[in-house]
Design an enzyme around this catalytic site. Sequence first.
Site, PDB file in Angstrom:
ATOM      1  CG  ASN A 230     -16.490  29.588  14.060  1.00 33.79           C
ATOM      2  OD1 ASN A 230     -16.224  28.787  13.167  1.00 33.79           O
ATOM      3  ND2 ASN A 230     -15.563  30.173  14.782  1.00 33.79           N
TER       4      ASN A 230
ATOM      5  NE  ARG B  62      -0.345  -0.198   4.983  1.00 39.03           N
ATOM      6  CZ  ARG B  62      -0.876  -0.620   6.108  1.00 39.03           C
ATOM      7  NH1 ARG B  62      -2.124  -0.992   6.166  1.00 39.03           N
ATOM      8  NH2 ARG B  62      -0.152  -0.698   7.209  1.00 39.03           N
TER       9      ARG B  62
ATOM     10  NE  ARG C   9     -15.829  39.863  15.011  1.00 40.20           N
ATOM     11  CZ  ARG C   9     -15.854  38.615  15.506  1.00 40.20           C
ATOM     12  NH1 ARG C   9     -16.428  37.657  14.800  1.00 40.20           N
ATOM     13  NH2 ARG C   9     -15.298  38.342  16.659  1.00 40.20           N
TER      14      ARG C   9
ATOM     15  CB  CYS D  37     -13.264  34.670   8.666  1.00 43.18           C
ATOM     16  SG  CYS D  37     -14.820  35.298   9.313  1.00 43.18           S
TER      17      CYS D  37
ATOM     18  N   GLY E  87     -19.001  33.993   8.452  1.00 47.26           N
ATOM     19  CA  GLY E  87     -18.612  33.562   9.803  1.00 47.26           C
ATOM     20  C   GLY E  87     -19.275  32.230  10.078  1.00 47.26           C
TER      21      GLY E  87
ATOM     22  CB  SER F 279     -16.105  37.953   6.026  1.00 40.82           C
ATOM     23  OG  SER F 279     -15.339  36.982   6.687  1.00 40.82           O
TER      24      SER F 279
ATOM     25  CG  HIS G 198      -1.183   0.230  17.080  1.00 36.96           C
ATOM     26  ND1 HIS G 198      -1.418   1.132  18.092  1.00 36.96           N
ATOM     27  CD2 HIS G 198      -2.279   0.247  16.293  1.00 36.96           C
ATOM     28  CE1 HIS G 198      -2.604   1.673  17.917  1.00 36.96           C
ATOM     29  NE2 HIS G 198      -3.157   1.142  16.847  1.00 36.96           N
TER      30      HIS G 198
ATOM     31  CE1 TYR H  71     -11.209  36.046   3.565  1.00 36.60           C
ATOM     32  CE2 TYR H  71     -11.744  37.388   1.647  1.00 36.60           C
ATOM     33  CZ  TYR H  71     -11.865  37.131   3.011  1.00 36.60           C
ATOM     34  OH  TYR H  71     -12.632  37.939   3.804  1.00 36.60           O
TER      35      TYR H  71
END
Length: 875
Positions: A768, A337, A617, A831, A766, A764, A455, A851
Amino acid sequence: MEKKYVYLFKEGNASMRNLIGGKGANLAEMTNLGIPVPQGFTVTTEACTKYYDDGKVVASSIIDEIENSMKYLEEITGKEFGSTTNPLLVSVRSGARVSMPGMMDTILNLGLNDEAVVALAEQTNNPRFAYDSYRRFIQMFSDVVMGVEKRLFEDEIDKAKEAKGVEVDTDLTADDLKELVKNFKEVYKKEKGEDFPQDPKKQLIESITAVFRSWDNPRAHVYRRLNDIPSEWGTAVNVQQMVFGNKGETSGTGVVFSRNPANGENEIYGEYLMNAQGEDVVAGIRTPLPIAQLEEQNPVIYKEFIDIVNTLEKHYRDMQDMEITIEEGKLYFLQTRNGKRTAQAALKIAVDLVEDGTLTKEEAILKVEPKQLDTLLHPAFYDEDLKRATPVAKGLPASPGAACGKIAFTAEEAKERAQNGENVVLVRLETSPEDIEGMIAAQGILTVRGGMTSHAAVVARGMGTCCVAGCGALKVNEEKKTLEVNGKVYNAEDYISIDGTSGNVYAEKIKTVTPEITGHFKTFMEWVDEIRKLKVRTNADTPRDAKQAVEFGAEGIGLCRTEHMFFAEDRILAVREMILAKTLEDRKKALDKILPMQRADFIAIYEALKGMPATIRLLDPPLHEFLPHTLEDMKNLAKELDVSVDDIKSEVDSKHEFNPMMGHRGCRLAVTYPEIAEMQTRAIIEAAIAVTVERGYEVVPEIMIPLIGDVKELKFVKDVVVKTAEEVMEEKGTKVDYKVGTMIEIPRAALTADSIAKEAEFFSFGTNDLTQMTFGFSRDDAAKFLNSYYDSKIYEQDPFAKLDQNGVGQLVEMAASKGRETRKDIKLGICGEHGGDPSSVEFCHNIGLDYVSCSPFRVPLARLAAAQAQVKNKR
């Protein structure tokens, strides 16, 4: 035509990877290349999916196909499965479409029972080999298939060795092993309440079922989440004729890489053991020999081996990880592999393969996992401290990097202590697949046993975690939680430092530092930047973070959170004064104190960026976050501001919100207190003018208004920003270009993005908050219940770590499209934390964002993910 669920190796090929798994596809490919592969067959990934669809039952039609394939094996080997005179034995291994090391243990020597072992002893005239094979099978089958603890069998082996006064398993005689088999069967009966199964057909079907079952075990869930592997893929099962490395000193087994997986050097690298079976090398029970010694032992086999290794690397155009067995002087390749390798090795191999003409730059960048780059950006030991430190032991440098932390003796302990913010190094006799979560949580891994292919070594390299393996000078007592080195005892409160590059172990705390991007890394990242279209910015709130990100290749700041500047000790008082002000006049007085501090911050950030863009911001969090919460702190603040404690307490209570993440924050603060937006705009524009005039950088501020849900909100705050910016430029007698945009983090903003784009020059995303609002999950509390969702397969990934492309992603794509309809040149970026997640970066590339922005240490990772997206999905 009836669906086929089982394929002989000779019926498969590389293009069937999704159906017959990576291991099956490679076995088929090697068979087609004429490489000596013990023959067998693969039960497909679709059979695994069907097993779950049918209520965890292997369909009788699939069992029929398996039995027919066994008949073919009997024909070509001249042996009979279940025979008491000439038994055919097989191995059973899992094989998903992507490599999942350690997710499922192998079962070897399947087909042995009380009668077949006698036949095998007579046939080979080697009773020791026969009973050694049988005891291994009982142990593996009991552990992997029936869930009987491996430790119970290890204890029996230790007792047998102790009784004979011998150190290693190979010193046990045929009679000793016969006795061990008897004891093993008693352990099985005691644990399972029934005799060890004697019917080979039952053994086989039970083992195949166990492989399917393993796809759904907790460690597989963790590995899949970590590596973005969907549960619906399933795993294939490979059944392969046994060849024996434990038939005496003309037989052996080895694990070999076509290049060095630790540093990428173009040299055959690996270990082997004579008179051993495969698991002996990786389990670290005996210390293996370097593969180069095989040339002295058997030059003919060594030459054949080297020729095949070169053939395989040339065929796959990548470094190969192979398992070999020599049976009485005949060489077999059991599998191959693309090898797991460290980040340093991955980069060197990629660059070397381009330079020797094997790969193009585009192909080469697909050979490196973006997450691997993390390891190159994380700690190495500080040279001066390292010179002063004295190693107490030395093991094998299994996975490079440096780690320092307190000692954790179990995976559970490592996980728990890491969650409590402690840095720990996981110290074990040897690791097993069950340890995966502790290995992820630990800064580094240190084992007493095991070689470079154990392992611990393989998994640590795959995760990019520092690992030192096979450090035999250590004595670990897991029960007492002690580690003894050179007669000195250490416990869970003691620090240990390990160097995965040298193998050195230090019983002290050593300072770590971040390495630089040089050599192969630099060359590789230059290719990455040539290829990618998606730009990569950083989330940075301080000049230091901005500078670090620029060194890592960031092309500007995608998110500067101005509130992070407010918490500093020298300004929090002024911020609190502003929040607690009763009148506009008092609030402005406090804001006047904050203004020069904010301006100085922005000047330093613009200077660090050297003319690259920065999206800043405006104040976002609810104001209560800046206020004191303990009575002691309230008393101190009352004294500083010369007001009563009751006044402070009353203000703090009035600012309390039931759901602050959806409360008085973001643009809502600027609507209520426009003077805050005025002060911040003034600081941003004055800083831009200062840096443009004094340093000659052309700074174009990007002022971002957060948390809007309606275009009127945006226009209200934007009017304040524009009025203030124009006033500042008039005062200074200097013009600078600037942009005003918004953060899309509320679903309503995404839905009305076409009208919002009339006022916003950039979006942008956000993600989250957009994830939080779309799912209705609190991102601070979701971790408490998401594990139940993973266990129940409601979700496979944490939506805060990997962008939910079906839901949240649709909102992003729609908003981007609507925004462009209104404003063709609108700048679009992301972002949230997802800006550093490879699959999320690929999504951003595919929907045409300009971006992504991520934390400084993830910038190289995002750059590579963006380039890989360009190669895979040219647009």
